[in-house]
Each structure stands twice: as structure tokens, then as C-alpha cells.
Scaffold this motif. Structure first.
Motif, short mmCIF file in Angstrom:
data_model
loop_
_atom_site.label_atom_id
_atom_site.label_comp_id
_atom_site.label_asym_id
_atom_site.label_seq_id
_atom_site.Cartn_x
_atom_site.Cartn_y
_atom_site.Cartn_z
N GLY A 1 34.71 36.58 34.12
CA GLY A 1 35.19 36.39 35.47
C GLY A 1 34.13 35.82 36.39
O GLY A 1 32.97 35.62 36.02
N ASN A 2 34.54 35.56 37.64
CA ASN A 2 33.60 34.99 38.60
C ASN A 2 32.54 36.00 39.01
O ASN A 2 31.51 35.62 39.55
CB ASN A 2 34.33 34.41 39.81
CG ASN A 2 35.18 35.44 40.52
OD1 ASN A 2 35.20 36.61 40.17
ND2 ASN A 2 35.93 34.98 41.50
N TYR B 1 35.76 30.73 39.22
CA TYR B 1 36.89 30.84 38.30
C TYR B 1 36.55 31.56 37.00
O TYR B 1 35.45 31.42 36.46
CB TYR B 1 37.44 29.45 37.98
CG TYR B 1 38.13 28.86 39.18
CD1 TYR B 1 37.41 28.16 40.15
CD2 TYR B 1 39.50 29.04 39.37
CE1 TYR B 1 38.03 27.66 41.27
CE2 TYR B 1 40.13 28.53 40.49
CZ TYR B 1 39.38 27.85 41.43
OH TYR B 1 40.00 27.36 42.55
N THR B 2 37.55 32.29 36.52
CA THR B 2 37.47 32.91 35.21
C THR B 2 37.64 31.85 34.13
O THR B 2 38.53 30.99 34.23
CB THR B 2 38.56 33.98 35.06
OG1 THR B 2 38.31 35.03 35.99
CG2 THR B 2 38.60 34.54 33.65
N ASN C 1 37.05 36.42 27.87
CA ASN C 1 36.88 35.72 29.13
C ASN C 1 35.76 36.32 29.95
O ASN C 1 35.30 37.44 29.70
CB ASN C 1 38.20 35.62 29.92
CG ASN C 1 38.65 36.92 30.55
OD1 ASN C 1 37.88 37.79 30.90
ND2 ASN C 1 39.96 37.04 30.75
#
Length: 114
Positions: free
Chosen positions: A52-53, A32-33, A50
Motif C-alpha cells: 500500500g501507499n 497507490y497500492t 500487494n
């Protein structure tokens, strides 16, 4: 259940640095982000960055070049390294994940002041 716990906030002088941490549990973290947001009194919550994965990183223009987001999937941790801090970075910082719905931590306060 999903839980996010931020830590690492505090009082720092302008130009200083802090590293925030977000400990996550209750979901398959690596998939998950994770987002960082911040909110100052009287202002709307603002997206900061953010990851990300796949470890892709995005930053708000206001922090680009000064903040670095990273993650440790083995420890279910996300970090926000903040440098060259300015008084306008003063806010409560939150980590967030969307896992069927939004989940937020309780926040950690960052105060940039001389």
C-alpha cells in the motif's frame, strides 16, 4: 499514460531465489497500492501480494513467509523478492495498479525447475 514494466524473471532451481522488479510511470506512484499477480498456463490469474501507499504488505497464503514485496517511491519501483522457490511458483508474474481502471504490465516469466 500509465505504464508498468516488469523484469527479473528467469529460470531458477527449486529452493532458489529471484527478485522481480516493476517500473511504474504515468501516475503519482507513492499514492497507490501496487499488486503482483501470477498466471500459469491453463490456470486463472492469481493474486500474490500487494503493498500500500503506507507500505502495508499483504500476501497470499501460498507465498507468505517466502516472498517479500517492497517499494522505492523515489524510483517508482516495486520489487518482489522470492525465496525458497517451488515448481508450483512457475508462472508469468504481472504487476498491477488501479488508477481509474486496471493497468497491467506485460509480465515476466518465472520458471522453477531442476
Amino acid at each position: 499514460q500509465v505504464k508498468l514494466v516488469e523484469s527479473g524473471g528467469g529460470l531458477v532451481q527449486p529452493g532458489g531465489s529471484l527478485r522481480l522488479s516493476c517500473a511504474a510511470s504515468g501516475f503519482i506512484f507513492s499514492r497507490y497500492t501496487i499488486n503482483w499477480y501470477r498466471q500459469s498456463p491453463g490456470k486463472e490469474r492469481e493474486w500474490v501480494a500487494n503493498i500500500g501507499n503506507g507500505d502495508s504488505e499483504l500476501y497470499a497464503d501460498s507465498v507468505k513467509g517466502r516472498f517479500t514485496i517492497s517499494r522505492d517511491n523515489a524510483r517508482n519501483m516495486v520489487y518482489l523478492q522470492m525465496s525458497s522457490l517451488k515448481p508450483e511458483d512457475t508462472a508469468t508474474y504481472y504487476c498491477q495498479v488501479y488508477y481509474y481502471r486496471d493497468y497491467w504490465g506485460q509480465g515476466t516469466q518465472v520458471t522453477v525447475s531442476s
